[in-house]
Enzyme design. Structure first.
Site, short mmCIF file in Angstrom:
data_model
loop_
_atom_site.label_atom_id
_atom_site.label_comp_id
_atom_site.label_asym_id
_atom_site.label_seq_id
_atom_site.Cartn_x
_atom_site.Cartn_y
_atom_site.Cartn_z
N SER A 690 0.80 -1.23 0.00
CA SER A 690 0.00 0.00 0.00
C SER A 690 0.84 1.28 0.00
CB SER A 690 -0.96 0.00 1.20
OG SER A 690 -0.24 0.03 2.41
N LYS A 733 -6.28 3.75 8.75
CA LYS A 733 -5.42 4.75 8.08
C LYS A 733 -6.07 6.13 8.12
CE LYS A 733 -3.29 1.31 5.05
NZ LYS A 733 -3.13 0.79 3.69
#
Length: 784
Positions: A690, A733
């Site tokens: 990611s 996140k």
């Protein structure tokens, strides 16, 4: 193996010999032994040597795990042998029978393929006839005879031959053949050149062997003595019974035995076993009557019958499932976790309709301390059933699940049956904790495979424990499993479960949980009910940010417990009561801050981009730094990066280089330089795909010389075509970005749907950019 004194005259050794390498064996002169050979080239040569009556040499391997050649894996000293017989096998192999004649030393190998040949030199005798030699020979003969009398018998012809052997070397060779020692020690006996030293070493090894035989004999006699004692006690008891019968007295022991048999029979009838199981139990009871109580087998059979009647064959909790009650209990015990609670209630609704546990096994997956185990307790409480927690961490033996067979000493049922017996009902809630830490398959069996039968509704209605050896119905038992991560769980086992992820708590949720649950719990636990206090929201948030770093609540609860202890001590020392704990008091009570927050860059910088990462402790903000310097076209990656992250960096760089014209980067910009990419906090391992767009943005900024907007954070996987692929852990996140004041977040367009799963108040005020390719990222993240 057969060993006998040599009956052939010792032939003079040639200068060169064919060498047969042998494993796990040392051949001595006078020794007759069979050797297995499967190499066709060696078998061909051995046949030729046998037909010509020529000698061969045998040399032992140093390390049997290494191949030969090379010849440095062979000892230098070996034994010349006559071939007595060659027996060919059916699989192009052969068994050869050889007799050792004399020792030799390999000077050098003249040939290694297709078979070994070597120049050799015979090892001569070094001790002439002497009084000292005779004395050593007498001692060797005496020790061999003693060894034979202590349980290691020698053939009669060998014992007679011992008295007739006058050659010291021949006596040594014969003795060495009978010594039980490791290969290395036997090879040492073969290599000793000085005959006197060799005889002394033989005496030393024979003496050690005799001491071991004496200890073994002592143990054996003690066991026999104990057996004799038991038999004597039995005889005395029988005599006592006869005396009591003559006197007309009642045999108390017999009465007790009959009473115990009646008790067992009554319990078997009362247990409500299935007919076939009851028949087995009654057969075992009949067998028990025929066994003397002093026999070890009596306890084995007695324990087995007890286990059979103590199992909850027809005992179960009669409480009905009530969805409304279940929702109320889940809300009482757990704050938040809305989606998790809904899924549990859906599962319980199916159970209520079917009036039995559902066909799916729930598996709660999440970091430590997020409430997996306590959810299991709440489910049991809402069902009105017993709750049993069973840890699987480190379990590596199938018998811990299925039990041991009764043929083993100290055999017991497996953990499943033991926990059902403790629960006292056949429909408890059993939580199989830490299923991801289950041991792997070894020679004791695979515990994961045994669990498949336990968890599969198609199989567990007739679960067969090795100890009970009768089917037990587990279909009424509600099984719940927990894990921190899914990767270690075998696919066949994971297929039987429905995964319910518990990602962790937001800061707001932790504040509410601390106020409603943790603070009252620790006040009670530390005896402060008469002196209660509260911790304000700002102080709890401060503890969460500066003293804990976790997705769960365990560290937060420990810090609250520490505050309770400090306030208790303060009250007893100074008599001051505390009503409210604020942020300032937290610093005084807990000391120096343990964690610092990830804070965004103070200014926009070239070659540095802000990324978002998922960790087991929740979300985190990371900075990817890049720089270039004169060098040799190397990409240097530091910061404890895993393989996947390293590959993402290479993919991002390849995309930028292949599209250099598009980004107005000269080809010469990539020549004769080294590129260094670093992710701070190098002691922490980092991995995953990611960070791809963050790496691409940092590298593009480095080569274009344009600065990256510090108020923009991003996450997404990059491909060689510059496409942005979806990622996981979006909620964590986003929380990390929100915590650090980030107002713009770039996410893959395929993750847009995942924002619906995040509470609206957590994304309020944050602008989301949905990226299909790196071009969508550049326009927002890199300043013109």
């Amino acid at each position: 193996m057969q060993i006998k004194p040599s009956t052939k005259l010792k032939a003079k050794l040639p200068e060169s010999l064919f060498i047969l390498p042998i494993k796990e064996l040392v051949v001595f002169p006078t020794m007759v032994v069979s050797i297995y050979v499967k190499n066709p080239e060696y078998i061909k040569v051995l046949n030729e040597k046998f037909n010509k009556e020529e000698l061969i040499g045998t040399v032992s391997y140093k390390n049997t795990d290494k191949e030969v050649p090379p010849t440095d894996n062979l000892y230098k000293i070996g034994t010349a042998c006559h071939i007595i017989q060659v027996i060919k096998g059916e699989a192009n192999d052969a068994m050869i029978l050889v007799e050792g004649t004399s020792r030799f030393e390999v000077q050098e190998y003249t040939q290694e393929t297709p078979y070994l040949e070597a120049k050799i030199k015979e090892i001569p005798h070094t001790l002439e006839k002497s009084d000292e030699g005779d004395g050593l020979a007498i001692e060797i003969r005496s020790l061999l005879e003693t060894s034979s009398s202590l349980g290691k018998p020698l053939p009669d012809e060998v014992l007679i031959n011992l008295q007739n052997i006058t050659n010291y070397e021949e006596l040594c060779d014969l003795s060495c053949s009978y010594i039980t020692s490791p290969i290395r020690e036997k090879q040492y006996l073969l290599e000793i050149r000085d005959t006197k030293a060799r005889m002394k070493e033989i005496i030393k090894q024979l003496g050690r062997e005799i001491r071991m035989l004496e200890v073994r004999g002592k143990i054996h006699s003690e066991v026999e003595k104990e057996m004799t004692k038991s038999e004597r006690e039995f005889m005395l008891k029988q005599e006592l019974k006869a005396i009591q019968k003559e006197l007309g007295e009642e045999d108390e022991e017999k009465v007790a035995e009959e009473k115990e048999i009646k008790h067992l029979k009554k319990e078997i009838k009362k247990a409500g076993m299935p007919k076939e199981v009851e028949k087995i139990a009654m057969d075992e009871l009949k067998r028990l009557k025929r066994i003397y109580p002093i026999s070890p087998e009596y306890n084995v059979v007695h324990n087995y019958i007890e286990w059979l009647y103590q199992m909850p064959w027809n005992k179960s909790s009669k409480t009905k499932i009530d969805i409304k009650k279940a929702r109320k209990i889940l809300d009482e015990d757990h704050y938040g976790l809305r989606q998790i609670k809904e899924r549990i209630l859906e599962y319980l609704a199916i159970c209520q309709i079917q009036d039995k546990p559902g066909a799916t096994i729930m598996c709660f997956v999440g970091p430590p301390g997020v409430g997996k185990s306590s959810l299991g307790r709440s489910i049991a409480r809402s069902l009105g059933r017993k709750f049993v927690q069973m840890s699987l961490g480190g379990m590596h033996d199938e018998s811990e699940i299925r039990g041991h067979r009764r043929t083993y000493v100290g055999a017991m049922p497996g953990s499943i049956i033991q926990n059902l017996k403790r629960a006292g009902e056949n429909n408890p809630v059993i939580m199989l904790d830490e299923i991801d830490k289950l041991g792997t398959a070894q020679f004791q069996g695979d515990p994961a495979s045994a669990l498949i039968e336990v968890l599969d509704p198609e199989l567990n209605f007739a679960f067969n424990d090795h100890y009970l050896d009768v089917p037990f119905d587990l279909s009424n038992t509600l099984f719940i499993t927990t894990a921190n991560i899914l990767d270690p769980i075998p696919p066949a086992l994971l297929d039987r479960m429905e995964v319910i992820e518990l990602p962790g708590y937001t800061e707001e949720e932790k504040v509410q949980i601390a106020k409603k649950y943790l603070v009252p719990k620790q006040i009670k636990f530390n005896g402060l009910q008469k002196h209660p206090f509260t911790i304000d929201d700002e102080a709890i948030s401060y503890i969460i940010r500066k003293y804990t770093r976790e997705a769960g609540l365990r560290d937060l609860e420990r810090e609250i417990a520490k505050i309770c202890r400090k306030l208790a001590k303060k009250f007893l020392e100074k008599g001051k009561k505390t009503k409210i704990v604020n942020k300032k008091m937290v610093s005084e009570l807990l000391g120096v801050e343990q964690w610092y927050e990830d804070i965004k860059q103070e200014k926009d910088v070239t070659g540095v981009a802000t990324g978002l990462a998922w960790t087991q402790a929740g979300g985190a903000m990371i900075f990817i730094e890049s720089t270039k310097m004169p060098g040799h076209n190397q990409l240097i990656l530091t910061g404890h990066l895993g393989e996947i992250m390293q590959e993402s960096a290479k993919a991002a760089l390849s995309y930028i280089r292949s599209n250099a014209k598009k980004f107005k980067i000269k080809d010469s910009a990539f020549k004769d330089i080294d590129i260094h990419v670093h992710v701070p906090e190098g002691a922490t391992p980092k991995d995953g795909p990611s960070a791809g767009i963050t790496l691409g943005t940092a590298l593009l900024s480095l080569f274009t010389g344009k600065k990256v907007n510090r108020n923009v954070a991003m996450t997404g996987e990059i491909t060689l075509q510059g496409r942005i692929l979806p990622i996981g852990g979006l909620k964590e996140k986003v929380l990390a970005a929100r915590r650090n004041g980030i107002k713009t977040i770039i996410i893959p367009i395929d993750n847009k749907k995942d924002l619906k799963e995040i509470p609206k108040h957590l994304i309020k005020g944050i602008k989301f950019i949905y990226a299909k390719s790196l071009d969508d990222v550049i326009g927002v993240a890199i300043k013109a």
